[in-house]
Scaffold this motif. Sequence first.
Motif, PDB file in Angstrom:
ATOM      1  N   GLU A   1       0.845  -1.193   0.000  1.00  0.00           N
ATOM      2  CA  GLU A   1       0.000   0.000   0.000  1.00  0.00           C
ATOM      3  C   GLU A   1       0.883   1.247   0.000  1.00  0.00           C
ATOM      4  OE1 GLU A   1      -3.255   0.201   2.898  1.00  0.00           O
ATOM      5  OE2 GLU A   1      -2.648  -1.822   3.495  1.00  0.00           O
TER       6      GLU A   1
ATOM      7  N   ALA B   1      -1.673   5.623   2.705  1.00  0.00           N
ATOM      8  CA  ALA B   1      -2.813   4.776   3.077  1.00  0.00           C
ATOM      9  C   ALA B   1      -2.470   3.875   4.260  1.00  0.00           C
ATOM     10  CB  ALA B   1      -3.242   3.922   1.881  1.00  0.00           C
ATOM     11  N   LEU B   2      -1.249   3.384   4.313  1.00  0.00           N
ATOM     12  CA  LEU B   2      -0.834   2.459   5.364  1.00  0.00           C
ATOM     13  C   LEU B   2      -0.595   3.162   6.704  1.00  0.00           C
ATOM     14  CD1 LEU B   2       0.086  -0.380   6.271  1.00  0.00           C
ATOM     15  CD2 LEU B   2       2.383   0.225   5.443  1.00  0.00           C
TER      16      LEU B   2
ATOM     17  N   LYS C   1      -3.337   3.545   9.476  1.00  0.00           N
ATOM     18  CA  LYS C   1      -3.692   2.247  10.070  1.00  0.00           C
ATOM     19  C   LYS C   1      -2.661   1.841  11.115  1.00  0.00           C
ATOM     20  CE  LYS C   1      -5.427   0.709   5.620  1.00  0.00           C
ATOM     21  NZ  LYS C   1      -5.227  -0.283   4.551  1.00  0.00           N
TER      22      LYS C   1
END
Length: 178
Positions: free
Chosen positions: A45, A49-50, A53
Motif C-alpha cells: 500500500e 494509506a498504510l 492504520k
Amino acid sequence: MTKNAIIFHGTGGSPDVAWYPWLDHRLSERGYRVERPHHPGINVEPIAALLPKVLAAHDFDADTVLVGHSGGAALLLAVLENLECAVAQTILVAGYATRVNGSEEPVLQDTYDWDRIGAHGGDLYFINSVTDPYGCDASQGRLLFDHLGGTQIVRDDGHFGDYDQPFDTFELLDRLIR
C-alpha cells in the motif's frame, strides 16, 4: 510504567519468521510487553494509506522501543515523523530511505522531516550489512545516520534474515535494547 517494544517485519514478511519471535521472547523475559504485528500492506500500500492504520493500531510513548526490519524499518521513518511524542529507542535493521535496486517502494515518502524524525526517535541505531542483496546496505545506513545522528553499526550479515538466509537469533539487538 511498563516498557513496551514493537517489532515490525519487512516487505512480504510475517511476524513469525527470522529473529522476531526470538527477540519477542527475550524482551518478554526482561519485562517488556512486546507486539509483533502483521502489517501485510508494508511496501504494498502507498505509505499515505498504510500509515494511519499503523498509527491507530499501536500506542507509542516514552517507554516504547521500536524495531523495524527492511520495509518495516522504512515504515518507521514515517511513523516517527508523525508521532506526537518521542519514543525511548528506535532500531532500524536493514533500513533504507531511498529506492533500492530500482524497485518500487510504496513504503517510502518523497521527502522526510528529518528533524522531527530525530526528535521522536529516541536513541537511534542503524544496523546495515555490506552484503545486503536488496541494497539496504551500509550506504543506506550511512544516509540515515547523516540525517539523524545516532549510532551506525555495519555488519557482514546479508539481509539479517530472508527466505534463503536463516537468522533465528540476533544477540546484538538483545544487547542494544535497554
